[in-house]
Every structure is written in structure tokens, then in C-alpha cells.
Design a protein around this motif. Sequence first.
Motif, PDB file in Angstrom:
ATOM      1  N   LYS A   1      32.983  49.864  35.381  1.00 39.31           N
ATOM      2  CA  LYS A   1      33.228  49.754  36.817  1.00 39.31           C
ATOM      3  C   LYS A   1      33.469  48.289  37.150  1.00 39.31           C
ATOM      4  CE  LYS A   1      32.525  54.025  38.264  1.00 39.31           C
ATOM      5  NZ  LYS A   1      33.497  54.793  39.063  1.00 39.31           N
ATOM      6  N   TYR A   2      34.303  48.094  38.195  1.00 35.03           N
ATOM      7  CA  TYR A   2      34.508  46.715  38.609  1.00 35.03           C
ATOM      8  C   TYR A   2      34.991  46.733  40.054  1.00 35.03           C
ATOM      9  CZ  TYR A   2      39.592  47.120  38.482  1.00 35.03           C
ATOM     10  OH  TYR A   2      40.893  47.497  38.738  1.00 35.03           O
ATOM     11  N   GLY A   3      35.156  45.508  40.589  1.00 30.23           N
ATOM     12  CA  GLY A   3      35.704  45.338  41.911  1.00 30.23           C
ATOM     13  C   GLY A   3      34.658  45.403  42.998  1.00 30.23           C
ATOM     14  N   PRO A   4      35.153  45.302  44.243  1.00 28.77           N
ATOM     15  CA  PRO A   4      34.224  45.346  45.365  1.00 28.77           C
ATOM     16  C   PRO A   4      33.405  46.628  45.313  1.00 28.77           C
ATOM     17  CG  PRO A   4      36.396  44.674  46.104  1.00 28.77           C
ATOM     18  CD  PRO A   4      36.563  45.118  44.683  1.00 28.77           C
ATOM     19  N   ASN A   5      32.036  46.399  45.451  1.00 23.10           N
ATOM     20  CA  ASN A   5      31.097  47.520  45.411  1.00 23.10           C
ATOM     21  C   ASN A   5      31.202  48.337  44.127  1.00 23.10           C
ATOM     22  OD1 ASN A   5      29.971  46.981  48.010  1.00 23.10           O
ATOM     23  ND2 ASN A   5      31.768  47.906  48.924  1.00 23.10           N
ATOM     24  N   CYS A   6      31.836  47.690  43.089  1.00 22.40           N
ATOM     25  CA  CYS A   6      31.963  48.373  41.780  1.00 22.40           C
ATOM     26  C   CYS A   6      32.619  49.763  41.950  1.00 22.40           C
ATOM     27  CB  CYS A   6      30.612  48.517  41.109  1.00 22.40           C
ATOM     28  SG  CYS A   6      29.856  46.948  40.661  1.00 22.40           S
ATOM     29  N   ALA A   7      33.586  49.815  42.842  1.00 21.84           N
ATOM     30  CA  ALA A   7      34.196  51.117  43.195  1.00 21.84           C
ATOM     31  C   ALA A   7      35.352  51.495  42.287  1.00 21.84           C
ATOM     32  CB  ALA A   7      34.661  51.063  44.641  1.00 21.84           C
ATOM     33  N   PHE A   8      35.850  50.560  41.489  1.00 23.92           N
ATOM     34  CA  PHE A   8      37.037  50.834  40.653  1.00 23.92           C
ATOM     35  C   PHE A   8      36.616  51.090  39.216  1.00 23.92           C
ATOM     36  CE2 PHE A   8      38.505  48.148  44.148  1.00 23.92           C
ATOM     37  CZ  PHE A   8      39.489  48.960  44.685  1.00 23.92           C
ATOM     38  N   ASP A   9      37.403  52.070  38.596  1.00 21.68           N
ATOM     39  CA  ASP A   9      37.174  52.369  37.178  1.00 21.68           C
ATOM     40  C   ASP A   9      37.998  51.434  36.326  1.00 21.68           C
ATOM     41  OD1 ASP A   9      35.447  54.482  37.677  1.00 21.68           O
ATOM     42  OD2 ASP A   9      37.128  55.877  37.923  1.00 21.68           O
ATOM     43  N   CYS A  10      37.489  51.079  35.179  1.00 23.85           N
ATOM     44  CA  CYS A  10      38.243  50.243  34.240  1.00 23.85           C
ATOM     45  C   CYS A  10      39.462  51.040  33.708  1.00 23.85           C
ATOM     46  CB  CYS A  10      37.376  49.851  33.045  1.00 23.85           C
ATOM     47  SG  CYS A  10      36.099  48.638  33.429  1.00 23.85           S
ATOM     48  N   GLY A  11      40.430  50.308  33.216  1.00 22.20           N
ATOM     49  CA  GLY A  11      41.592  50.936  32.577  1.00 22.20           C
ATOM     50  C   GLY A  11      41.247  51.347  31.144  1.00 22.20           C
TER      51      GLY A  11
ATOM     52  N   LYS B   1      41.018  48.472  24.909  1.00 18.90           N
ATOM     53  CA  LYS B   1      41.018  48.675  23.463  1.00 18.90           C
ATOM     54  C   LYS B   1      39.596  48.890  22.960  1.00 18.90           C
ATOM     55  CE  LYS B   1      42.835  46.536  19.282  1.00 18.90           C
ATOM     56  NZ  LYS B   1      43.515  45.362  18.732  1.00 18.90           N
ATOM     57  N   ASP B   2      39.491  49.679  21.985  1.00 20.55           N
ATOM     58  CA  ASP B   2      38.223  49.958  21.285  1.00 20.55           C
ATOM     59  C   ASP B   2      37.151  50.471  22.240  1.00 20.55           C
ATOM     60  OD1 ASP B   2      39.359  49.097  18.904  1.00 20.55           O
ATOM     61  OD2 ASP B   2      38.661  47.020  19.213  1.00 20.55           O
ATOM     62  N   ASP B   3      37.584  51.038  23.319  1.00 21.98           N
ATOM     63  CA  ASP B   3      36.679  51.655  24.285  1.00 21.98           C
ATOM     64  C   ASP B   3      35.688  50.637  24.899  1.00 21.98           C
ATOM     65  OD1 ASP B   3      35.933  53.831  25.801  1.00 21.98           O
ATOM     66  OD2 ASP B   3      34.302  54.387  24.424  1.00 21.98           O
ATOM     67  N   LYS B   4      36.105  49.371  24.920  1.00 18.98           N
ATOM     68  CA  LYS B   4      35.253  48.332  25.505  1.00 18.98           C
ATOM     69  C   LYS B   4      35.417  48.342  27.016  1.00 18.98           C
ATOM     70  CE  LYS B   4      35.096  45.244  21.538  1.00 18.98           C
ATOM     71  NZ  LYS B   4      35.399  43.916  21.027  1.00 18.98           N
ATOM     72  N   PRO B   5      34.364  47.966  27.764  1.00 10.30           N
ATOM     73  CA  PRO B   5      34.490  47.921  29.213  1.00 10.30           C
ATOM     74  C   PRO B   5      35.327  46.721  29.659  1.00 10.30           C
ATOM     75  CG  PRO B   5      32.302  47.197  28.553  1.00 10.30           C
ATOM     76  CD  PRO B   5      32.980  47.652  27.309  1.00 10.30           C
ATOM     77  N   CYS B   6      35.935  46.913  30.782  1.00 10.26           N
ATOM     78  CA  CYS B   6      36.729  45.817  31.342  1.00 10.26           C
ATOM     79  C   CYS B   6      35.802  44.800  31.982  1.00 10.26           C
ATOM     80  CB  CYS B   6      37.721  46.353  32.370  1.00 10.26           C
ATOM     81  SG  CYS B   6      36.892  47.118  33.814  1.00 10.26           S
TER      82      CYS B   6
END
Length: 482
Positions: free
Chosen positions: A428-438, A441-446
Motif C-alpha cells: 500500500k502507498y500514497g495518501p492514507n495508504c489508499a493505493f495498491d502497489c503495481g 518484480k519478485d513480488d516485492k512491495p513498492c
Amino acid sequence: MEHSATSPRVYVLTVVRIIGMDYCVQYVKMDFMDRHVKNVGTVGMEHSATSPRVYVQKVVWIIGMDYCVQYVKKDFMDKHVKNVGTVGMEDSATSPRVNVQTVVWIIGMDYCVQYVKKDFMDKHVKNVGTVGMEHSATSPRVYVQTVVWIIGMDYLCKEGFYGQTCEECGHCRNGTFCNITTGVCPDGCMDNWDGLLCVDCSDGMYGHHCNDECGHCLPGTLCDKSTGVCPKGCKENWTGPKCDVCKEGFYGQTCEICGHCRNGTFCNITTGTCPDGCMDNWDGLLCAVCLDGLYGHHCNDECGHCLPRTLCDKSTGVCPKGCKENWTGPKCDVCKEGFYGQTCEICGHCSNGTFCNITTGVCPGGCMDNWDGLLCEVCWNGKYGHHCNDECGHCLIGTLCDKSTGVCPKGCKENWTGPKCDECQDYKYGPNCAFDCGHCKDDKPCSKVSGKCEAGCVTGWAGLFCLKESSSAKELNAGLFK
């Protein structure tokens, strides 16, 4: 001796008391000597076989002489009689004798003046005890049995004595002798002596030699100058007939009050020490000093906050070396500005630079921004940190972060994580952690802040956020769905 074979009478030539006389009663019969002469210094018998008379070399005192000089030859008078007042020649051409009208002093004589003419008696003799006329028709003379006083006397006392009865002089200064008539000391009195005749002790002294000091008699009164007793009583704290002993509860040469002895006992009246030790809070040999850390009249006040390893003054409570940190005042018992309470805690964050109340700690003008509470020492809700200028993270709804550490004790809102709930959950990222990562690679978090896939994208995805399909992937997908 009268030169008459038929006369056994003697003429006494001197007066009662003669000091240091070398010659006095010339030749007198032994039986007369035995009866009337006392305190003879040296007596020697005349070495004459035919003479029963004694030769008196020194005569100090003749008993019973009240009037002594009759008619004596002038050369004898010149040689042996002293202090003659008035001397007159007898009116007789053939007689070289003098008529002595004044003699020095005569006391209580029972025998002395033998036969004197009556006109002389009337003129010169006073205070006659018993006077009897001689029973002779041809003799106009009187026989005086007792004569007390002779007019015009000039009696001289020994040095150191005075007056008609030769009383001893008082205590004259510088070894001088008093006046032989008045008894007055010419240079005044010796130390400790007083009075006209220097026979009284000075005020405040007593005893045989006037060298004992009076005790502590009541003010305005004196002790008895013989015994030292205080007739009116004693000053405060003193007792005894002479007021020279301390009452119970007092001690020493000045009868100071005892210290604070244990169990109501009295101190030793000489040393002042307490036999059973001191009462609580008191210390010292005499139990008159406060224990360390206490002060005041009853030693029941605690010292203030003096500098470490120093003590307050046990009478006043003043800290002579100064105060511990945060404290002020002579006794170091008052908080400095900016501190309050019994332990001088630091004030909270008062608004406008004001100081809190030194007793309650309350800020009179309220709190600075971000601060709250009665004492302005608590962060606002949603704030934390030393200066309350850090915002809390995303704690669970209805809960607050710790205002010192910022930790959310109950956990975080959805999509948030970390002790302070200030980080997005993985993927999760962004304001209020409202966005999902893309599709990283290697299933790492953004990146939880930017959402970028730092390690790149999974095959078939492209872009910073790995949210775009690649062209190869699109061609592949297109072939699959023909």
C-alpha cells in the motif's frame, strides 16, 4: 613618795595609760604596787638592803586612776608628764612645784586622788562618784574616792586607735592610721570597705574581711554584711539563704537554664549535663543544640534545601552556603520562578512566557499551543513528543497515541502499520495508504511513499509503478484471444 616619815601616801604622777613609757611611778611601796599597778613591763628590785621599794622601769597601765597629778616638783613634771593642758606655778616663793590642772584621761578610777583642796575640786573635777570630807577640823581638803573625768583632757591613743576609749581604727587605705580623735581615715578606705570610719563592708560584699561577694539578692536589696544572707529573697533562677545556688532546672555560675533533658529530668547544677540524655530533636553535651537538619526555638522546624553537604543555621534556618537547584530564599524553602510545589517541579508550558503558580503549578494565562492539562504539561490529543509538536499516526479509531512516544497502544487503522501507525502496510502507498502497489518484480512491495517499484516490474509490466502492460505482453494477449 611624800617625804614624811609619818605619811604612807603615794602621789601618782601619771595617767591611766602611758604608751612606751620608760619611767613612771618612781619609787612606790611594794604593797601599793601589788594593789594598784598592772601590766608592768620590767620590774627590778632596788639593790638596797634597807629599801623595800621597787624600781618600775616601764608601766603600761595603772588601775583605778581617775585623777593623778597632785603637786609635783617642776623638774619631775618636765621630764615625766606629757600632754599637760594648763600648768600654773603654785603661789609660794619657797615652793618650785607646779599645780597641774589638766590631765590626759582617766577611766573609772577607784583610787588615785588622795587629798586635794576643795576649791581645786570644784573647779576642775567633774562626774565625781563618791566624795567625802576628811574628818579633820583643821583640814579643808576632800577625800575623793571615785573620779570619772577631768576637764580639759588631751588623751593620746596609740597609732591605730582613736577616741576616748581608744577603739581600734577601721581599714584605712595605704596603711595609714585614722585620726586619733575622730577615727576618720585621711586617705579613705581600703578596697571592699566603706563608711565614715571604714568599718563597714562595701555594698555587695560581706564577711569578717569583707572579701566575700554577696549572692544574687533581689534587685535593689543587699545581703547582710556579716552573714551574706539575702533578707528579701533571691533573683530569678537563684535560691539558698545567700542566693548563691541555682534552682532546679538551671546550672553554672550564672544559673543558665538547663537544656532539653529526656524524661523531664533536670540537668546537673554545676555542669549542665542531662543525666538521661536529650529529648527528641535535640543534641549536644548540654542538649541545647538542634539535631542536624532541624532548627528553631523548639528544634521542630526542618531545614530547607541547602546545598548538598551543608547545614542550615540551627537558630534561624538560613542556608549560609546557598540552595540546591530550583530553590531560593534565605532558608532555601521557596521555588525559583518557573518551578512549583513541595519539590519545586518545573512549571508546565504557560502561554506568553508567564510562570506558573509556585504552589499549585497552574498557568494563570493558560497553555502554549499543542499543550494541555491543568498544569500545561500534557500534549494535545493527537500530538506527542518532548515539545508536543509531533502528530500521532493513524491509531485505531477512538484511540490515542502515547503522548510521549507516539506509539499507538491499540493498533492501527486499516492499511497502516508500525508502532506509531505512521507507515503503510506492505503493497500500500500514497495518501492514507489508499493505493495498491503495481506489479513489482519478485513480488516485492513498492515504495510506501511514492508507490514506485524500486527493483523493477514483473515481466509483462512496465512503468515506474509497474501498472502498464508491456507491448510484448499486449501482442501475446491479442494472439491468445483471436
